[in-house]
Scaffold this active site. Structure first.
Site, PDB file in Angstrom:
ATOM      1  N   TRP A   6       0.808  -1.232   0.000  1.00  0.00           N
ATOM      2  CA  TRP A   6       0.000   0.000   0.000  1.00  0.00           C
ATOM      3  C   TRP A   6       0.835   1.273   0.000  1.00  0.00           C
ATOM      4  O   TRP A   6       0.297   2.366  -0.156  1.00  0.00           O
ATOM      5  CB  TRP A   6      -0.936  -0.004   1.214  1.00  0.00           C
ATOM      6  CG  TRP A   6      -2.113  -0.920   1.052  1.00  0.00           C
ATOM      7  CD1 TRP A   6      -2.374  -1.750  -0.006  1.00  0.00           C
ATOM      8  CD2 TRP A   6      -3.188  -1.103   1.978  1.00  0.00           C
ATOM      9  NE1 TRP A   6      -3.548  -2.437   0.209  1.00  0.00           N
ATOM     10  CE2 TRP A   6      -4.071  -2.053   1.423  1.00  0.00           C
ATOM     11  CE3 TRP A   6      -3.483  -0.558   3.227  1.00  0.00           C
ATOM     12  CZ2 TRP A   6      -5.237  -2.460   2.070  1.00  0.00           C
ATOM     13  CZ3 TRP A   6      -4.643  -0.972   3.878  1.00  0.00           C
ATOM     14  CH2 TRP A   6      -5.504  -1.910   3.300  1.00  0.00           C
ATOM     15  N   LYS A   7       2.118   1.136   0.259  1.00  0.00           N
ATOM     16  CA  LYS A   7       3.008   2.316   0.304  1.00  0.00           C
ATOM     17  C   LYS A   7       2.426   3.368   1.259  1.00  0.00           C
ATOM     18  O   LYS A   7       1.835   2.993   2.271  1.00  0.00           O
ATOM     19  CB  LYS A   7       3.236   2.849  -1.112  1.00  0.00           C
ATOM     20  CG  LYS A   7       3.654   1.738  -2.078  1.00  0.00           C
ATOM     21  CD  LYS A   7       4.122   2.218  -3.402  1.00  0.00           C
ATOM     22  CE  LYS A   7       4.493   1.022  -4.274  1.00  0.00           C
ATOM     23  NZ  LYS A   7       5.118   1.392  -5.528  1.00  0.00           N
ATOM     24  N   HIS A  42      12.737  -2.418  -0.759  1.00  0.00           N
ATOM     25  CA  HIS A  42      11.935  -1.931  -1.876  1.00  0.00           C
ATOM     26  C   HIS A  42      12.716  -0.841  -2.617  1.00  0.00           C
ATOM     27  O   HIS A  42      13.453  -0.071  -1.996  1.00  0.00           O
ATOM     28  CB  HIS A  42      10.592  -1.378  -1.373  1.00  0.00           C
ATOM     29  CG  HIS A  42       9.651  -1.099  -2.497  1.00  0.00           C
ATOM     30  ND1 HIS A  42       9.717   0.056  -3.235  1.00  0.00           N
ATOM     31  CD2 HIS A  42       8.651  -1.834  -3.042  1.00  0.00           C
ATOM     32  CE1 HIS A  42       8.782   0.012  -4.182  1.00  0.00           C
ATOM     33  NE2 HIS A  42       8.123  -1.126  -4.074  1.00  0.00           N
ATOM     34  N   GLY A  64       4.863   1.582 -10.864  1.00  0.00           N
ATOM     35  CA  GLY A  64       4.020   2.769 -10.889  1.00  0.00           C
ATOM     36  C   GLY A  64       4.011   3.492 -12.228  1.00  0.00           C
ATOM     37  O   GLY A  64       3.533   4.619 -12.332  1.00  0.00           O
ATOM     38  N   GLY A 119       1.310  -2.670  -6.140  1.00  0.00           N
ATOM     39  CA  GLY A 119       1.113  -1.365  -5.516  1.00  0.00           C
ATOM     40  C   GLY A 119      -0.272  -0.817  -5.825  1.00  0.00           C
ATOM     41  O   GLY A 119      -1.278  -1.212  -5.218  1.00  0.00           O
ATOM     42  N   GLY A 120      -0.347   0.083  -6.795  1.00  0.00           N
ATOM     43  CA  GLY A 120      -1.565   0.819  -7.116  1.00  0.00           C
ATOM     44  C   GLY A 120      -2.821  -0.037  -7.192  1.00  0.00           C
ATOM     45  O   GLY A 120      -3.858   0.301  -6.603  1.00  0.00           O
TER      46      GLY A 120
END
Ligand code: PGA
Length: 260
Positions: free
Chosen positions: A10-11, A97, A175, A236-237
């Protein structure tokens, strides 16, 4: 049989309520499924790990931290130790990461030091490696990956292969909307698997899950999972929306037969 992870990174996204709502929506759907060897996982920010752990308690949804300190404890303002994570009964943690490497000058030696701290507390590291666009264009992908494996895993003992998870994340695909093709990803995954075989033997190489990461979404996951050595994704996104996350878990479950 290797585990297949659908791991949401989720960063720096989602606060307390958003974390709670996500987990409350996703857990009942996950509970309905026969997941087989698929492990759904989310990595919220530190302050919301406890919430995610509580809301997912006794479900198949696993929770990971996004980083950990390589110090044990003491005067390190802002840091979070492996012992603190273990005190919440957290079982997974991302290390190395590319965003940590890029914005916080993290080196392979630091990644290794973090892994050692996690091992002390029975937390499974998800170790990220991957080349930049410039390195790929210079034909250095193989060299970079091997150097990162040597640097991060030097002196690290692996016996079963399930002690760690590796995530191959080409930096140029993170990303950007530009994912590696299944062929490009599989080529590097095979390289990693062969390196594991040469350095740790067949058992470790066969059991260790190697995830791909970089612009995965429901529309490209199935194709990526067709790669023989691709054991899921670090996402991620596309992991931020409940329905996309659940869709990706379903895709992984459906691809299971092909993987076994
Ligand atoms: P992305 O991020 O899926 O948004 O490209 C992947 C990652 O950085 O782990």
């Amino acid at each position: 049989m290797r585990k297949l992870y659908i791991a949401g990174n989720w960063k720096m996204n989602k606060g307390l309520m958003e974390t709670r709502v996500f987990v409350q929506r996703v857990v009942p759907e996950i509970n309905k499924q026969d997941l087989g060897n698929v492990i759904p996982l989310i990595a919220p920010a530190y302050p919301f790990l406890e919430e995610a752990l509580r809301e997912s308690f006794s479900s198949a949804l696993q929770v990971a931290a996004q980083d950990v300190s390589y110090h044990s404890e003491g005067a390190y303002t802002g840091e979070v130790s492996a012992q603190m994570l273990a005190s919440m009964e957290l079982k997974y943690c991302i290390v190395g990461h590319s965003e940590r490497r890029q914005y916080h000058n993290e080196t392979d030696a630091m990644v290794k030091a973090r892994m050692l701290k996690l091992f002390e507390h029975n937390i499974t590291p998800i170790v990220c490696i991957g080349e930049t666009l410039a390195q790929r264009e210079e034909g250095k992908t193989e060299e970079v990956i091997i150097n990162q494996l040597n640097g991060c895993l030097e002196g690290i003992k692996l016996i079963k292969g399930t002690e760690i998870i590796i995530a191959y994340e080409p930096v140029w695909a993170i990303g950007t909307g530009e994912n590696a093709t299944p062929w490009q990803a599989q080529e590097v995954h095979k390289l990693i698997r062969n390196w594991l075989k040469n350095n740790y033997g067949e058992t470790v190489a066969n059991e260790l899950s190697i995830l791909y990461g970089g612009s995965i979404k429901p529309a490209n996951l199935k194709e990526l999972l067709e790669g023989e050595d691709i054991d899921g994704g670090l996402i991620g996104g596309a992991s931020l929306k409940e329905e996309d996350f659940l869709e990706m878990v379903k895709i992984a479950v459906a691809s299971k037969g092909e993987k076994c």
